[in-house]
Design an enzyme around this catalytic site. Structure first.
Site, PDB file in Angstrom:
ATOM      1  CB  CYS A   1      -0.926  -0.009   1.215  1.00 12.43           C
ATOM      2  SG  CYS A   1      -2.070   1.385   1.227  1.00 12.43           S
TER       3      CYS A   1
ATOM      4  CB  CYS B   1      -1.807   3.872   8.208  1.00 13.96           C
ATOM      5  SG  CYS B   1      -2.743   4.543   6.812  1.00 13.96           S
TER       6      CYS B   1
ATOM      7  CB  CYS C   1      -1.028  -0.315   8.303  1.00 16.12           C
ATOM      8  SG  CYS C   1      -1.829  -1.483   7.188  1.00 16.12           S
TER       9      CYS C   1
ATOM     10  CB  CYS D   1     -15.740  -7.213   6.279  1.00 17.79           C
ATOM     11  SG  CYS D   1     -14.945  -5.624   6.016  1.00 17.79           S
TER      12      CYS D   1
ATOM     13  CB  CYS E   1     -18.709  -5.065   5.285  1.00 18.85           C
ATOM     14  SG  CYS E   1     -17.728  -3.679   5.911  1.00 18.85           S
TER      15      CYS E   1
ATOM     16  CB  CYS F   1     -18.535  -0.238   9.171  1.00 20.02           C
ATOM     17  SG  CYS F   1     -17.414  -1.078  10.309  1.00 20.02           S
TER      18      CYS F   1
ATOM     19  NE  ARG G   1     -17.743  -5.832  13.669  1.00 20.46           N
ATOM     20  CZ  ARG G   1     -17.984  -5.052  12.612  1.00 20.46           C
ATOM     21  NH1 ARG G   1     -17.023  -4.356  12.077  1.00 20.46           N
ATOM     22  NH2 ARG G   1     -19.186  -4.983  12.082  1.00 20.46           N
TER      23      ARG G   1
HETATM   24  N1  SAM Z   1      -6.865   0.489   3.207  1.00 18.12           N
HETATM   25  C1  SAM Z   1      -8.131   0.687   3.747  1.00 18.12           C
HETATM   26  C2  SAM Z   1      -8.170   1.778   4.786  1.00 18.12           C
HETATM   27  O1  SAM Z   1      -7.134   2.171   5.283  1.00 18.12           O
HETATM   28  O2  SAM Z   1      -9.276   2.245   5.092  1.00 18.12           O
HETATM   29  C3  SAM Z   1      -8.762  -0.570   4.329  1.00 18.12           C
HETATM   30  C4  SAM Z   1      -7.947  -1.516   5.142  1.00 18.12           C
HETATM   31  S1  SAM Z   1      -7.281  -0.886   6.678  1.00 18.12           S
HETATM   32  C5  SAM Z   1      -6.174  -2.170   7.090  1.00 18.12           C
HETATM   33  C6  SAM Z   1      -8.680  -0.973   7.787  1.00 18.12           C
HETATM   34  C7  SAM Z   1      -8.499  -0.636   9.236  1.00 18.12           C
HETATM   35  O3  SAM Z   1      -7.816  -1.697   9.903  1.00 18.12           O
HETATM   36  C8  SAM Z   1      -7.709   0.588   9.621  1.00 18.12           C
HETATM   37  O4  SAM Z   1      -8.415   1.771   9.474  1.00 18.12           O
HETATM   38  C9  SAM Z   1      -7.402   0.294  11.081  1.00 18.12           C
HETATM   39  O5  SAM Z   1      -8.433   0.795  11.909  1.00 18.12           O
HETATM   40  C10 SAM Z   1      -7.386  -1.230  11.160  1.00 18.12           C
HETATM   41  N2  SAM Z   1      -6.032  -1.731  11.437  1.00 18.12           N
HETATM   42  C11 SAM Z   1      -5.037  -1.858  10.541  1.00 18.12           C
HETATM   43  N3  SAM Z   1      -3.905  -2.309  11.135  1.00 18.12           N
HETATM   44  C12 SAM Z   1      -4.201  -2.449  12.451  1.00 18.12           C
HETATM   45  C13 SAM Z   1      -3.438  -2.848  13.597  1.00 18.12           C
HETATM   46  N4  SAM Z   1      -2.140  -3.169  13.500  1.00 18.12           N
HETATM   47  N5  SAM Z   1      -4.047  -2.883  14.789  1.00 18.12           N
HETATM   48  C14 SAM Z   1      -5.351  -2.556  14.902  1.00 18.12           C
HETATM   49  N6  SAM Z   1      -6.116  -2.162  13.860  1.00 18.12           N
HETATM   50  C15 SAM Z   1      -5.553  -2.085  12.648  1.00 18.12           C
HETATM   51  C1  DTB Z   2     -11.475  -2.616  11.410  1.00 15.73           C
HETATM   52  O1  DTB Z   2     -11.811  -1.637  12.095  1.00 15.73           O
HETATM   53  N1  DTB Z   2     -10.677  -3.600  11.823  1.00 15.73           N
HETATM   54  C2  DTB Z   2     -10.441  -4.571  10.782  1.00 15.73           C
HETATM   55  C3  DTB Z   2     -11.408  -4.091   9.669  1.00 15.73           C
HETATM   56  N2  DTB Z   2     -11.889  -2.844  10.172  1.00 15.73           N
HETATM   57  C4  DTB Z   2     -10.984  -4.036   8.285  1.00 15.73           C
HETATM   58  C5  DTB Z   2      -9.024  -4.734  10.417  1.00 15.73           C
HETATM   59  C6  DTB Z   2      -8.147  -5.108  11.591  1.00 15.73           C
HETATM   60  C7  DTB Z   2      -6.768  -5.335  11.075  1.00 15.73           C
HETATM   61  C8  DTB Z   2      -5.839  -5.814  12.138  1.00 15.73           C
HETATM   62  C9  DTB Z   2      -4.445  -5.987  11.652  1.00 15.73           C
HETATM   63  C10 DTB Z   2      -4.298  -6.955  10.538  1.00 15.73           C
HETATM   64  O2  DTB Z   2      -4.823  -8.099  10.602  1.00 15.73           O
HETATM   65  O3  DTB Z   2      -3.583  -6.630   9.579  1.00 15.73           O
HETATM   66 FE1  SF4 Z   3      -2.915   1.237   3.351  1.00 19.52          FE
HETATM   67 FE2  SF4 Z   3      -2.868   0.067   5.744  1.00 19.52          FE
HETATM   68 FE3  SF4 Z   3      -3.250   2.691   5.569  1.00 19.52          FE
HETATM   69 FE4  SF4 Z   3      -5.212   1.029   4.745  1.00 19.52          FE
HETATM   70  S1  SF4 Z   3      -4.429   1.252   6.844  1.00 19.52           S
HETATM   71  S2  SF4 Z   3      -4.442   2.865   3.691  1.00 19.52           S
HETATM   72  S3  SF4 Z   3      -3.945  -0.667   3.950  1.00 19.52           S
HETATM   73  S4  SF4 Z   3      -1.376   1.569   4.962  1.00 19.52           S
END
Ligand code: SAM
Ligand code: DTB
Ligand code: SF4
Length: 325
Positions: free
Chosen positions: A49, A53, A56, A93, A124, A184, A256
């Site tokens: 990506c 963030c 992530c 989702c 979703c 959501c 959730r």
């Molecule tokens: N790329 C899209 C976005 O950023 O909206 C969708 C996928 S992103 C991984 C969805 C959500 O996963 C993020 O907004 C965050 O709240 C959650 N998330 C990602 N990594 C995480 C982590 N290490 N711990 C907890 N929540 C996480």
């Molecule tokens: C949300 O709030 N939590 C989910 C979903 N929306 C997409 C993602 C959690 C991701 C946790 C870290 C991972 O598995 O990469």
């Molecule tokens: Fe990309 Fe992860 Fe940020 Fe979603 S949360 S925009 S997958 S870096």
């Protein structure tokens, strides 16, 4: 009630027992207190990506263990959806590691949505920022929910993400709402934010008009190689307090208990349900990290006398039997 920051701050200050009692009372006014909604996640496009963030595993800018994978084939996604349905999930989702979808990708995802819906699952998607017209395409495909988190307070957001802004997130949420898709939207706790940030974060969510139908509260999963990997763990009582405040501030939303359950003992999860959480991610994987096994969750539900909410009992219900119980 659409609480302002002062009212939310006052909730955080309550003695813990008083806060939980209030949250549980609000919960019982609107929901069956022992019913939990089950959503299953699938990462349909993983890693690589462009965004940064700080939490992530999927950002191309950090060195993590995640293997990048292109957009999955429709048949593979359908197989995962069938298996989620068989295990008892009611919502599926699909998550993609994009800043936002390209037109070609969106065309394929809309076909996936149509196919998953045909199985009888709620759908979703979480695909990142949406451009003009893209939310309408998702709505036409019959998408039920779009997940797009504000993640933290406006002030703290800029410490965590530098490639897009809090306002960009709000713009996408507006597009989703205008297209008639349910929202959501939640965030992550334990990213080094202050109590004040948690107050502002809940106030931002509650101020969305209407508030999100579904509010995922994630506990940061520490991913080696990301800038937030060394953040100290959030005090679990503060986590439960935040769940309770979210329940009171958004009485008819599903709250959730999301990422982070793998590291939570049963009694901590039980406290979160008591505080008003009534939805979980169900299935042994989140997007790239582990989630409790379905069997483990089944045992937890049996221990707590919880049951899964059937499909179509969507939205808050006023259960008067529950209220007078
Ligand atoms: N790329 C899209 C976005 O950023 O909206 C969708 C996928 S992103 C991984 C969805 C959500 O996963 C993020 O907004 C965050 O709240 C959650 N998330 C990602 N990594 C995480 C982590 N290490 N711990 C907890 N929540 C996480
Ligand atoms: C949300 O709030 N939590 C989910 C979903 N929306 C997409 C993602 C959690 C991701 C946790 C870290 C991972 O598995 O990469
Ligand atoms: Fe990309 Fe992860 Fe940020 Fe979603 S949360 S925009 S997958 S870096």
């Amino acid at each position: 009630m659409r609480p302002d920051t002062a009212e939310i701050a006052a909730l955080f200050e309550l003695p813990f027992n008083d806060l939980i009692y209030r949250a549980q009372s609000v919960h019982r006014r609107h929901f069956d207190p022992n019913a939990v909604q089950l959503s299953t996640l699938l990462s349909i496009k993983t890693g690589g990506c462009s965004e940064d963030c700080g939490y992530c595993s999927q950002s191309a800018r950090f060195h993590t263990d995640v293997q990048s994978q292109p957009l999955m084939l429709r048949e593979e996604v359908l197989a995962a959806a069938r298996s989620a349905l068989d295990r008892g999930a009611t919502r599926f989702c699909m998550g993609a590691a994009w800043r936002g979808p390209k037109e070609k990708d969106l065309a394929e995802v809309t076909e996936m949505i149509r196919a998953v819906k045909e199985l009888g699952l709620e759908t979703c998607a979480t695909l990142g920022l949406l451009r003009e017209g893209q939310a309408d395409q998702l709505a036409q495909a019959g998408l039920d929910y779009y997940n797009h988190n504000l993640d933290t307070s406006r002030a703290h957001y800029d410490n965590i993400v530098h490639t897009h802004s809090f306002d960009n997130r709000l713009e996408t949420l507006n597009k989703v709402r205008s297209a008639g898709i349910k929202v959501c939207c939640g965030g992550i706790l334990g990213m080094g934010e202050s109590r004040g940030d948690r107050i502002e974060f809940i106030a931002e969510l509650a101020a969305l008009d209407p508030p999100p139908e579904s509010v995922p509260i994630n506990l940061l999963v520490h991913i080696p190689g990301t800038p937030l990997s060394d953040k100290p763990r959030l005090d679990p009582i503060e986590f439960v307090r935040t769940v309770a405040v979210a329940r009171i501030a958004m009485p008819t939303s599903f709250v959730r208990l999301s990422a982070g359950r793998s590291s939570m003992p049963d009694h901590l999860q039980a406290l979160c349900f008591l505080a008003g959480a009534n939805s979980i991610f169900y299935g042994d994987k989140l997007l790239t990290t582990p989630n409790p096994e379905s069997n483990t969750d089944k045992k937890l539900f049996a221990k707590l006398g919880l049951h899964a909410l059937p499909a179509a009992s969507d939205g808050a219900t006023t259960d008067h039997r529950a209220e007078s119980a």
